[in-house]
Design a protein around this motif. Sequence first.
Motif, PDB file in Angstrom:
ATOM      1  N   SER A  88      91.369  20.883 129.712  1.00 21.90           N
ATOM      2  CA  SER A  88      90.858  21.768 128.709  1.00 21.90           C
ATOM      3  C   SER A  88      91.522  21.876 127.373  1.00 21.90           C
ATOM      4  O   SER A  88      92.969  21.964 127.602  1.00 21.90           O
ATOM      5  N   PRO A  89      91.162  22.530 126.443  1.00 22.83           N
ATOM      6  CA  PRO A  89      91.843  22.787 125.365  1.00 22.83           C
ATOM      7  C   PRO A  89      92.790  23.708 125.449  1.00 22.83           C
ATOM      8  O   PRO A  89      94.136  23.632 125.008  1.00 22.83           O
ATOM      9  N   ARG A  90      92.418  24.674 126.363  1.00 27.85           N
ATOM     10  CA  ARG A  90      93.317  26.011 126.668  1.00 27.85           C
ATOM     11  C   ARG A  90      94.651  25.442 127.374  1.00 27.85           C
ATOM     12  O   ARG A  90      95.588  25.813 127.010  1.00 27.85           O
ATOM     13  N   THR A  91      94.351  24.492 128.111  1.00 28.36           N
ATOM     14  CA  THR A  91      95.687  24.076 128.856  1.00 28.36           C
ATOM     15  C   THR A  91      96.604  23.356 128.045  1.00 28.36           C
ATOM     16  O   THR A  91      97.708  23.339 127.967  1.00 28.36           O
ATOM     17  N   ARG A  92      96.042  22.374 127.054  1.00 33.10           N
ATOM     18  CA  ARG A  92      96.800  21.544 126.155  1.00 33.10           C
ATOM     19  C   ARG A  92      97.466  22.759 125.043  1.00 33.10           C
ATOM     20  O   ARG A  92      98.740  22.412 124.797  1.00 33.10           O
ATOM     21  N   GLN A  93      96.851  23.821 124.735  1.00 34.13           N
ATOM     22  CA  GLN A  93      97.525  24.635 124.057  1.00 34.13           C
ATOM     23  C   GLN A  93      98.905  25.566 124.683  1.00 34.13           C
ATOM     24  O   GLN A  93      99.820  25.652 124.033  1.00 34.13           O
ATOM     25  N   ASP A  94      98.636  25.839 126.088  1.00 36.29           N
ATOM     26  CA  ASP A  94      99.484  26.058 126.594  1.00 36.29           C
ATOM     27  C   ASP A  94     100.877  25.273 126.765  1.00 36.29           C
ATOM     28  O   ASP A  94     101.846  25.855 126.847  1.00 36.29           O
ATOM     29  N   ARG A  95     100.612  24.103 127.192  1.00 39.57           N
ATOM     30  CA  ARG A  95     101.693  23.223 127.384  1.00 39.57           C
ATOM     31  C   ARG A  95     102.316  23.083 126.004  1.00 39.57           C
ATOM     32  O   ARG A  95     103.555  23.040 125.952  1.00 39.57           O
ATOM     33  N   ASP A  96     101.605  22.884 124.824  1.00 39.92           N
ATOM     34  CA  ASP A  96     102.295  22.711 123.460  1.00 39.92           C
ATOM     35  C   ASP A  96     103.073  24.018 123.167  1.00 39.92           C
ATOM     36  O   ASP A  96     104.210  23.984 122.640  1.00 39.92           O
TER      37      ASP A  96
END
Length: 100
Positions: free
Chosen positions: A7-15
């Motif tokens: 999900s985009p939220r997971t990518r944002q958290d990772r970044d």
Amino acid sequence: MSTRPVSPRTRQDRDAGLARIKRVTRWSAAGALAGTGLFAGLAAHASGSAASTAPTKTAQQSSAAAPAASGSSAASATTATNAPTVVPSTSTPVVTSGAS
């Protein structure tokens, strides 16, 4: 093995986490460098050693040296008398070991 969509939220958290780790790493490296420099400065100051400097001419030595260049033998004798003398140290150096 199932692949789940990211999900985009997971990518944002990772970044955001990677950016935070980069900042922490930079500040840690800068702090370590500053701490090393501070420790080196304190160690150099605590050892009591001073950098050797070349002897400088005083006003009296400079004025006495000027007539010597003109060829006066009396002035050259005065210049030789005012020359600084080096006295050897009679104390033995103190060596300390932190090993034992």
